[in-house]
Each structure stands twice: as C-alpha cells, then as structure tokens.
Motif scaffolding. Structure first.
Motif, PDB file in Angstrom:
ATOM      1  N   ALA A  37      16.362  -5.461  20.997  1.00  0.00           N
ATOM      2  CA  ALA A  37      15.312  -4.554  21.456  1.00  0.00           C
ATOM      3  C   ALA A  37      14.656  -3.833  20.287  1.00  0.00           C
ATOM      4  O   ALA A  37      13.436  -3.640  20.257  1.00  0.00           O
ATOM      5  N   CYS A  38      15.457  -3.430  19.307  1.00  0.00           N
ATOM      6  CA  CYS A  38      14.907  -2.705  18.157  1.00  0.00           C
ATOM      7  C   CYS A  38      14.087  -3.630  17.261  1.00  0.00           C
ATOM      8  O   CYS A  38      13.067  -3.218  16.705  1.00  0.00           O
ATOM      9  N   ARG A  39      14.525  -4.872  17.118  1.00  0.00           N
ATOM     10  CA  ARG A  39      13.724  -5.831  16.342  1.00  0.00           C
ATOM     11  C   ARG A  39      12.373  -6.065  17.018  1.00  0.00           C
ATOM     12  O   ARG A  39      11.335  -6.109  16.358  1.00  0.00           O
ATOM     13  N   ARG A  40      12.399  -6.208  18.337  1.00  0.00           N
ATOM     14  CA  ARG A  40      11.167  -6.494  19.081  1.00  0.00           C
ATOM     15  C   ARG A  40      10.157  -5.372  18.927  1.00  0.00           C
ATOM     16  O   ARG A  40       8.954  -5.617  18.840  1.00  0.00           O
ATOM     17  N   THR A  41      10.605  -4.142  18.882  1.00  0.00           N
ATOM     18  CA  THR A  41       9.708  -2.988  18.823  1.00  0.00           C
ATOM     19  C   THR A  41       9.584  -2.397  17.421  1.00  0.00           C
ATOM     20  O   THR A  41       8.926  -1.380  17.245  1.00  0.00           O
ATOM     21  N   LYS A  42      10.251  -3.057  16.436  1.00  0.00           N
ATOM     22  CA  LYS A  42      10.254  -2.537  15.064  1.00  0.00           C
ATOM     23  C   LYS A  42      10.784  -1.100  15.024  1.00  0.00           C
ATOM     24  O   LYS A  42      10.311  -0.258  14.267  1.00  0.00           O
ATOM     25  N   ARG A  43      11.788  -0.877  15.814  1.00  0.00           N
ATOM     26  CA  ARG A  43      12.407   0.450  15.881  1.00  0.00           C
ATOM     27  C   ARG A  43      13.641   0.499  15.002  1.00  0.00           C
ATOM     28  O   ARG A  43      14.467  -0.418  15.022  1.00  0.00           O
ATOM     29  N   GLN A  44      13.788   1.549  14.244  1.00  0.00           N
ATOM     30  CA  GLN A  44      14.974   1.705  13.417  1.00  0.00           C
ATOM     31  C   GLN A  44      16.175   2.040  14.293  1.00  0.00           C
ATOM     32  O   GLN A  44      16.040   2.643  15.362  1.00  0.00           O
ATOM     33  N   VAL A  45      17.344   1.623  13.854  1.00  0.00           N
ATOM     34  CA  VAL A  45      18.566   1.904  14.594  1.00  0.00           C
ATOM     35  C   VAL A  45      19.641   2.346  13.611  1.00  0.00           C
ATOM     36  O   VAL A  45      19.737   1.823  12.503  1.00  0.00           O
ATOM     37  N   ARG A  46      20.415   3.334  14.025  1.00  0.00           N
ATOM     38  CA  ARG A  46      21.468   3.874  13.173  1.00  0.00           C
ATOM     39  C   ARG A  46      22.780   3.850  13.933  1.00  0.00           C
ATOM     40  O   ARG A  46      22.855   4.300  15.090  1.00  0.00           O
ATOM     41  N   LEU A  47      23.813   3.304  13.318  1.00  0.00           N
ATOM     42  CA  LEU A  47      25.125   3.209  13.942  1.00  0.00           C
ATOM     43  C   LEU A  47      25.960   4.434  13.603  1.00  0.00           C
ATOM     44  O   LEU A  47      26.077   4.815  12.436  1.00  0.00           O
ATOM     45  N   GLU A  48      26.526   5.043  14.618  1.00  0.00           N
ATOM     46  CA  GLU A  48      27.376   6.229  14.456  1.00  0.00           C
ATOM     47  C   GLU A  48      28.743   5.901  15.062  1.00  0.00           C
ATOM     48  O   GLU A  48      28.843   5.594  16.257  1.00  0.00           O
TER      49      GLU A  48
END
Length: 214
Positions: A37-48
């Motif tokens: 989903a993040c790749r599709r929308t070019k959204r950054q993602v952070r793992l916590e």
C-alpha cells in the motif's frame, strides 16, 4: 440501510494519509500488505518495535500523537480475510482522516469499507434525545459515504449505525480485516482515549489509529 441527503458536507479536498505511517509490530519487517500500500501511494513507512505489554503499547501510541499508527499483533495477526475494513466515525470533519486511512487500506486489500457510528443503548427507546442522536448518526454516515466516494470512487461502502457504546465495538465479535479509528490528540499528558485503549488491547485484528488534527 437507506441513504439520505446529509446535512454534513464532506471536505472538498479529502486529506491524504499522514506521512509517514508508523507500524508497531512484533515482526522485524513491515507486513507485506502494508509495504504494498505504501509503495502504491509513495507513502513513507516507519517500523516501530511493539512493546511487550498492552500498557506499554498504549504509552507508545500516546507518544506518537499526531501520526497515524498501525498496531499489528503477534505473527499471524494480519487481515483475516473478512473483506471488510471498519472505520469508526464519531463526527465529521474531525474524523475525516479515519475515512481517508480506511480507503487507503481497503484499496490495497480489495475490501469494502464499513463506516460505523455508535449510538449507546443508554439512550432507551423513550429517552429524550434519542431521535436527535439517531438522526445525527445518519447524517454522519451519509457524509462518510460522500467522502469515501470522493476519496476512492471504486470502493464499496456499507454504512452501519449500531446501538452500542463506541468502546464495545472492538471486542472479539468484531468482523473486520482492519479497524480504523481516531488516534490520540496532542495534549499534556499524552493519553489514548477509551475507544483507542479498548481497540489496542482487545481488537481481534490490526488497528490503525488515524492522525487527528492538532
């Protein structure tokens, strides 16, 4: 549920999901469906890394107030294949971000979106104010359908008005791939509300707490 014209107008420019998406997980990698989903929308993602106890998870979520946080349970606690993303909506435009996040998730999963508004059973059948509370609930749901149609026209939307307390929505009977609700607001001290606490501790599916405006 019948659809009626709503007195609440949806936002004219639906907000994009907050950047980045914080994923609180037990696994050392972002779940595959989230990464997609993040790749599709070019959204950054952070793992916590997810803390061990529910109480510690709530403290971490509170410290992330103002960001969208996806809380994923132990390995295997991914979307359960129900084909539905539930979006708990109390009011608009305050919960517009909940609908935007729900559309973000449902588009990736190929799921329907169920905007849900709760009217507590403490309003008995003869209670003063029950009619107004139900009418307000229908207005909120009508506006939710309108916003989702603007955000993601291809989604199937199934609004639900439930006679339960909002925190009762998130028990084991919840039939959803992902539950989306409003996250904590910026305040001192930072804390997660009753519905958010119930969701993080008891929801049988991943929970996405959408960023709220300051």
């Amino acid at each position: 549920m019948s659809q009626r014209m709503s007195a609440l107008a949806p936002p004219t420019a639906p907000p994009r999901p907050a950047e980045p998406l914080v994923v609180m997980a037990h696994e050392p990698e972002v779940p595959t469906w989230v990464a997609g989903a993040c790749r599709r929308t070019k959204r950054q993602v952070r793992l916590e890394p997810a803390p061990g106890s529910p109480e510690e998870r709530l403290v971490t979520v509170a410290a992330l107030a103002g960001r969208s946080v996806l809380v994923v349970g132990p390995p295997g606690d991914g979307p359960g294949g129900t084909g539905c993303v539930v979006a708990a909506v109390r009011d608009l435009p305050a919960d517009a971000g909940v609908l935007t996040e729900a559309a973000f998730v449902a588009t990736e999963l190929g799921a329907t979106v169920a905007p849900v508004h709760c009217v507590p059973l403490s309003f008995g059948e003869r209670s003063v104010g029950l009619t107004d509370a139900l009418a307000r609930g229908h207005e909120v749901l009508d506006a939710s359908v309108a916003q989702l149609a603007a955000d993601a026209p291809g989604l199937t939307v199934t609004p639900r008005l439930l006679r339960v307390h909002p925190h009762e929505l998130v028990g084991e009977g919840l039939d959803a791939d992902v539950l989306v609700l409003g996250g904590p607001r910026h305040r001192i001290p930072a804390r997660v509300g009753l519905v958010g606490c119930s969701a993080v501790q008891h929801a049988p599916c991943p929970v996405l707490l959408a960023a709220r405006p300051g």
